[in-house]
Design a protein around this motif. Structure first.
Motif, short mmCIF file in Angstrom:
data_model
loop_
_atom_site.label_atom_id
_atom_site.label_comp_id
_atom_site.label_asym_id
_atom_site.label_seq_id
_atom_site.Cartn_x
_atom_site.Cartn_y
_atom_site.Cartn_z
N ILE A 275 7.99 2.82 3.08
CA ILE A 275 9.12 1.90 2.91
C ILE A 275 9.62 1.43 4.27
O ILE A 275 9.82 0.23 4.50
N GLN A 276 9.84 2.37 5.18
CA GLN A 276 10.33 2.04 6.51
C GLN A 276 9.38 1.06 7.21
O GLN A 276 9.83 0.09 7.83
N LYS A 277 8.09 1.29 7.08
CA LYS A 277 7.10 0.45 7.75
C LYS A 277 7.17 -0.99 7.24
O LYS A 277 7.16 -1.93 8.02
N HIS B 223 9.56 -6.89 4.76
CA HIS B 223 8.88 -6.92 3.47
C HIS B 223 9.59 -5.94 2.54
O HIS B 223 10.49 -5.22 2.96
N THR B 224 9.22 -5.95 1.27
CA THR B 224 10.03 -5.26 0.26
C THR B 224 9.33 -4.05 -0.36
O THR B 224 8.10 -3.92 -0.32
N ILE B 225 10.17 -3.21 -0.98
CA ILE B 225 9.66 -2.08 -1.75
C ILE B 225 8.81 -2.61 -2.91
O ILE B 225 7.80 -2.00 -3.27
N ALA B 226 9.20 -3.74 -3.48
CA ALA B 226 8.41 -4.32 -4.57
C ALA B 226 6.99 -4.64 -4.11
O ALA B 226 6.02 -4.41 -4.84
N GLU B 227 6.86 -5.17 -2.90
CA GLU B 227 5.52 -5.45 -2.36
C GLU B 227 4.75 -4.15 -2.13
O GLU B 227 3.55 -4.07 -2.43
N LEU B 228 5.44 -3.15 -1.61
CA LEU B 228 4.82 -1.85 -1.41
C LEU B 228 4.32 -1.29 -2.74
O LEU B 228 3.16 -0.88 -2.86
N ASN B 229 5.19 -1.29 -3.74
CA ASN B 229 4.81 -0.76 -5.04
C ASN B 229 3.68 -1.56 -5.68
O ASN B 229 2.85 -1.00 -6.40
N ASP C 146 -3.04 3.62 3.19
CA ASP C 146 -2.47 3.35 4.52
C ASP C 146 -2.83 1.94 4.97
O ASP C 146 -1.98 1.21 5.52
N LYS C 147 -4.06 1.54 4.75
CA LYS C 147 -4.52 0.20 5.15
C LYS C 147 -3.77 -0.89 4.39
O LYS C 147 -3.33 -1.89 4.98
N LEU C 148 -3.59 -0.70 3.09
CA LEU C 148 -2.85 -1.68 2.29
C LEU C 148 -1.40 -1.80 2.76
O LEU C 148 -0.87 -2.91 2.87
N VAL C 149 -0.78 -0.67 3.06
CA VAL C 149 0.62 -0.68 3.54
C VAL C 149 0.68 -1.41 4.88
O VAL C 149 1.59 -2.23 5.10
N ASP C 150 -0.27 -1.16 5.76
CA ASP C 150 -0.32 -1.87 7.04
C ASP C 150 -0.42 -3.39 6.82
O ASP C 150 0.23 -4.16 7.51
N GLU C 151 -1.24 -3.78 5.87
CA GLU C 151 -1.43 -5.21 5.62
C GLU C 151 -0.17 -5.86 5.06
O GLU C 151 0.15 -6.99 5.40
N VAL C 152 0.56 -5.14 4.21
CA VAL C 152 1.85 -5.65 3.73
C VAL C 152 2.78 -5.83 4.91
O VAL C 152 3.40 -6.88 5.08
N ALA C 153 2.87 -4.81 5.75
CA ALA C 153 3.78 -4.85 6.91
C ALA C 153 3.41 -5.98 7.86
O ALA C 153 4.30 -6.59 8.46
N LYS C 154 2.13 -6.29 7.97
CA LYS C 154 1.69 -7.36 8.87
C LYS C 154 1.87 -8.75 8.26
O LYS C 154 1.60 -9.75 8.92
#
Length: 118
Positions: free
Chosen positions: A19-21, A27-33, A98-106
């Protein structure tokens, strides 16, 4: 081995870091989820249940409803290791996430993050 330690970490301890990343990059928690759901088959309620149940990363992936058939299309380097070359299936799934979370953050476009076969 370092991967054994990661397997035993709780999803509830790692999720806030995800979430923090993503929030740090607006970006949002919704995108993360959304990416967690795409990879694992969990819906938002099931993700929260896994957090509430304090499952380990190993349990989180072992209990996943369905690992996406296109997960093998996730490529790239995480922590200096190519995810597509990882031999341990559980470690690979964790690094896929981890890779997907990185891509959301980017700020990568969601349709590109949620891989479709070519």
């Amino acid at each position: 081995m370092a991967t054994d330690r990661i397997f035993k970490m709780t999803f509830s301890s790692i999720y806030p870091m995800y979430i923090q990343k993503v929030e740090k990059k607006n970006h949002t928690i919704a995108e993360l989820n959304q990416v967690i759901s795409w990879l694992t088959g969990y819906d938002d309620a099931a993700i929260q249940k896994q957090i509430d149940n304090n499952v380990t990363m190993e349990e989180f992936f072992n209990q996943a409803p369905h690992i996406n058939d296109n997960a093998n299309l996730i490529t790239g380097v995480i922590c200096g290791i190519r995810v597509e070359d990882m031999e341990d299936p559980l470690a690979q799934k964790i690094r896929y996430l981890d890779k997907l979370v990185d891509e959301v953050a980017k700020g990568k476009k969601m349709e590109n993050i949620l891989r479709k076969p070519k």
